[in-house]
Every structure is written in structure tokens, then in C-alpha cells.
Design a protein around this motif. Sequence first.
Motif, PDB file in Angstrom:
ATOM      1  N   ARG A 227       0.813  -1.220   0.000  1.00 43.19           N
ATOM      2  CA  ARG A 227       0.000   0.000   0.000  1.00 43.19           C
ATOM      3  C   ARG A 227       0.845   1.269   0.000  1.00 43.19           C
ATOM      4  N   ASN A 228       2.056   1.195   0.535  1.00 37.51           N
ATOM      5  CA  ASN A 228       2.919   2.374   0.512  1.00 37.51           C
ATOM      6  C   ASN A 228       3.653   2.514  -0.818  1.00 37.51           C
ATOM      7  N   GLY A 229       3.409   1.570  -1.740  1.00 39.36           N
ATOM      8  CA  GLY A 229       4.020   1.645  -3.069  1.00 39.36           C
ATOM      9  C   GLY A 229       5.496   1.329  -3.107  1.00 39.36           C
ATOM     10  N   SER A 230       6.028   0.766  -2.021  1.00 41.92           N
ATOM     11  CA  SER A 230       7.475   0.548  -1.929  1.00 41.92           C
ATOM     12  C   SER A 230       7.950  -0.650  -2.738  1.00 41.92           C
ATOM     13  N   SER A 231       7.064  -1.611  -3.010  1.00 44.76           N
ATOM     14  CA  SER A 231       7.517  -2.811  -3.706  1.00 44.76           C
ATOM     15  C   SER A 231       6.354  -3.501  -4.399  1.00 44.76           C
ATOM     16  N   THR A 232       6.697  -4.300  -5.417  1.00 51.50           N
ATOM     17  CA  THR A 232       5.730  -5.160  -6.086  1.00 51.50           C
ATOM     18  C   THR A 232       5.867  -6.558  -5.504  1.00 51.50           C
ATOM     19  N   LEU A 233       4.751  -7.141  -5.077  1.00 49.18           N
ATOM     20  CA  LEU A 233       4.783  -8.402  -4.352  1.00 49.18           C
ATOM     21  C   LEU A 233       4.587  -9.607  -5.276  1.00 49.18           C
ATOM     22  N   SER A 234       3.684  -9.474  -6.240  1.00 45.70           N
ATOM     23  CA  SER A 234       3.447 -10.552  -7.195  1.00 45.70           C
ATOM     24  C   SER A 234       2.836  -9.961  -8.456  1.00 45.70           C
ATOM     25  N   PHE A 235       2.701 -10.791  -9.496  1.00 48.56           N
ATOM     26  CA  PHE A 235       2.200 -10.259 -10.761  1.00 48.56           C
ATOM     27  C   PHE A 235       1.574 -11.362 -11.601  1.00 48.56           C
ATOM     28  N   LEU A 236       0.692 -10.927 -12.492  1.00 46.74           N
ATOM     29  CA  LEU A 236       0.182 -11.729 -13.593  1.00 46.74           C
ATOM     30  C   LEU A 236       0.436 -10.894 -14.841  1.00 46.74           C
ATOM     31  N   GLN A 237       1.267 -11.396 -15.759  1.00 46.91           N
ATOM     32  CA  GLN A 237       1.730 -10.602 -16.900  1.00 46.91           C
ATOM     33  C   GLN A 237       1.441 -11.320 -18.210  1.00 46.91           C
ATOM     34  N   TRP A 238       1.004 -10.568 -19.226  1.00 48.99           N
ATOM     35  CA  TRP A 238       0.741 -11.164 -20.531  1.00 48.99           C
ATOM     36  C   TRP A 238       0.912 -10.122 -21.626  1.00 48.99           C
ATOM     37  N   LYS A 239       1.078 -10.597 -22.848  1.00 52.17           N
ATOM     38  CA  LYS A 239       1.132  -9.721 -24.011  1.00 52.17           C
ATOM     39  C   LYS A 239      -0.264  -9.615 -24.618  1.00 52.17           C
ATOM     40  N   ALA A 240      -0.532  -8.495 -25.268  1.00 47.87           N
ATOM     41  CA  ALA A 240      -1.890  -8.189 -25.724  1.00 47.87           C
ATOM     42  C   ALA A 240      -2.246  -8.969 -26.982  1.00 47.87           C
ATOM     43  N   THR A 241      -2.171 -10.295 -26.876  1.00 51.56           N
ATOM     44  CA  THR A 241      -2.528 -11.137 -28.014  1.00 51.56           C
ATOM     45  C   THR A 241      -2.846 -12.544 -27.542  1.00 51.56           C
ATOM     46  N   ALA A 242      -3.669 -13.224 -28.318  1.00 55.16           N
ATOM     47  CA  ALA A 242      -3.882 -14.659 -28.177  1.00 55.16           C
ATOM     48  C   ALA A 242      -3.661 -15.250 -29.569  1.00 55.16           C
ATOM     49  N   TYR A 243      -3.715 -16.568 -29.678  1.00 54.25           N
ATOM     50  CA  TYR A 243      -3.428 -17.194 -30.964  1.00 54.25           C
ATOM     51  C   TYR A 243      -4.447 -18.283 -31.272  1.00 54.25           C
TER      52      TYR A 243
END
Length: 366
Positions: A227-243
Motif C-alpha cells: 500500500r505504501n508503493g514501496s515494492s511489487t509483491l506478485s504479478f500476472l503478466q501477458w502480451k496483448a494477443t492470443a493465438y
Amino acid sequence: MQYNPGWNSSLVNLLHVRAVGPSDTLHYIWSSIGAPTVLLVATESRSSALHINWTQLLSPTPAGAIWIDPPSSVVYSAAVVFTKVFEYSETQALGEVFYPTYDLSEFSWDSINHTLNHTALTAELAGVPNTDPSGSFSNGSLAFRVTAYEAGGRDGPLPSLLHTGNSSKVEFVLAGVAPRGNGSRFVLEVATVEEPGAVRALRSARSIDDEYTPAIFEVLSLEAQARNGSSTLSFLQWKATAYGSRSPRREDGIECRVQGLRAANWTLPVSNLVLAYFGEGVGSTYGVSAINISFGGEDGKVYQEKRYLSWSALLGFGQPPEDTFSPLVISIMAVALGTPMVMLLVGSCMVLFAQRKRYSEYEPIN
């Protein structure tokens, strides 16, 4: 990678992926007991272990059935739940027409043990609806393919995601499922559960470098931040495409868009795994957010023709990996920008040199 640790039946699925570092352990727990879910737990101990009370987990009140020992070693935990798939089509007369929703907590799932590959660190969770009045799944299935990584690198097949040893990949696949309308489009609803003190944020990054994923210039990430913006704890990342192909090429691309992040305490994910670990505080003590990821293309024709849809995402702990300009792109940019500058510099020097050589045979007149 362990399948149903401490339980002999294959009627339910729970896959425990454990990654041990120099002074910590990362736990990924995948399950289809309820909606497909992955629980992410980071600990400060190399010997932290997963414990499961199976009788309680499979009961109507699973709260407290899953824990990490020692509990004091846990520094962060979260969950990602794949809750629903929507299908709709657009008509000139009626606009958007939505068909009955596919609730993933009401699917029947094959045993992960049949696809578990301990060498490649992969597994597949495939299923069909318990009831299928339209017969759409008579020759098809919906699947989540899981890949764990031992080190950093980049996937070979498109979209060629860059990964680290702190991340895993999940691939959402619709194969052979008959669309219920002309030009149907699909939407995957994804919910996240966060501890108090963490908030989710949806971020978009654009780059002119599309070397690894041609024609795709945007990377999106759903990040859990302190909440203090000091760190990123986890993520879900993807590129703007499917196939739309098992062996994807650029021309098989399907447009992928995100419909904004929203609080979802009003619709808690139906997941025994979430209740078993976080307890009854989900939705009150713990925050629940959701996004919709839509897959379309031009009038949905790509899926209509090939009946195949594949979307890949990376999930993990800490900062998501960031692509940098490759040596090839840097070389091209250097040539493209440097050549005109060199020509301008050489031209200027030649003009100055020519001006200095000018002289006259006439004497100046006083």
C-alpha cells in the motif's frame, strides 16, 4: 512437483510446485476443487512445507485445511482464480448477444496426473461442463496448461514470454469447442485474492521493439503492490494477443483486450483452495479484485475457422520481467539513426574544406 500430496485418489486435482532458493522457498499450489485456482506463497525458509487436511478440504467447510509449516516463515501469499468464461456475438439488429455463462467451478476436470511431466515441469488441467445443453463441448475441451521454470529464459513459441526462476506460466486453451453464435467472442474472468496491506493495479507498457512477438507492442500486468508503493509483491503478466493455432504464427493472432480492474467482494470466487488457506475472511479481511480478458479478432473469424484459442500469461513473485532492446534492434537503430548523422558530419567537413581552398588571382583594390 507433487500431485495430491498425502492423498491417493485421482478424483480431485491438487498440484504442488515447490521452488527452493538459497534462503527461501516459493510454493505454487494449483487446484480444480471448485474453480481452477493457483495459490502463491513465499516463505523465508528453505524447509517450509505444505500441509493439507484432505478430509476438511473436501468438506463443505474447508477453512483452515491448508497451511504452510512453519507459519512464521510465510512472508507473502495471494491467489489467482479463473472463475468464468463468457461467450457473446454481435449482430447489427440486436447488438451484443450473450449466451449462458460457463462457470468453471461447475466443470468436470481430468486428472492432472495423466499429463504431469516431471522433466519438462509441465502439467495440464482439462475439463468440460457438467451439463452441456448446447453440445458445444461434445468434441472439445477447456484447459489450463502449467509450466514451471528452474531459471530465467524466454519461451520459444509465440508470444515468447520472458521469464525468471521466480515465475510460472499458465496457458488458457479452448480447443474444438463449438461456438454458439456466428463470430462468437470469448471473455475469461480472472479474480485475485490479496492479503491486507496489498492492492492490485493494472499496468500497461508499450515498446517499439516487437522482435520476439511480431506486431504486438503492448505488455499488460496485474500487479500486487504494498500500500505504501514501496515494492511489487506478485504479478500476472501477458502480451496483448492470443493465438488461433497450436503452432502459432503472426497471422494466427487474435485480438486481446482487458476490461478494467474492479473490486469483486460482491462475487467471491467459488474455490475450496482459497477458503482452505485464507479462511472465512475472504471478501472482508482479504481483498478480492477481478478483470475480464476478452479475445476477439475481426468479427471472431479466427476462432470460427480454426476452433482453437490459446492465451499465455506469466505469474510469479516480485517485479515482472521487463524486455530490453535486443542487440539486433540496437544495431538497427544505430545504423538507421547514425548513418544520416555521419553523412551530415562528413558533408559539413567537405564544405568547410572546399571553402578554405578558394583563392583569387586579382589583387585587392585599396
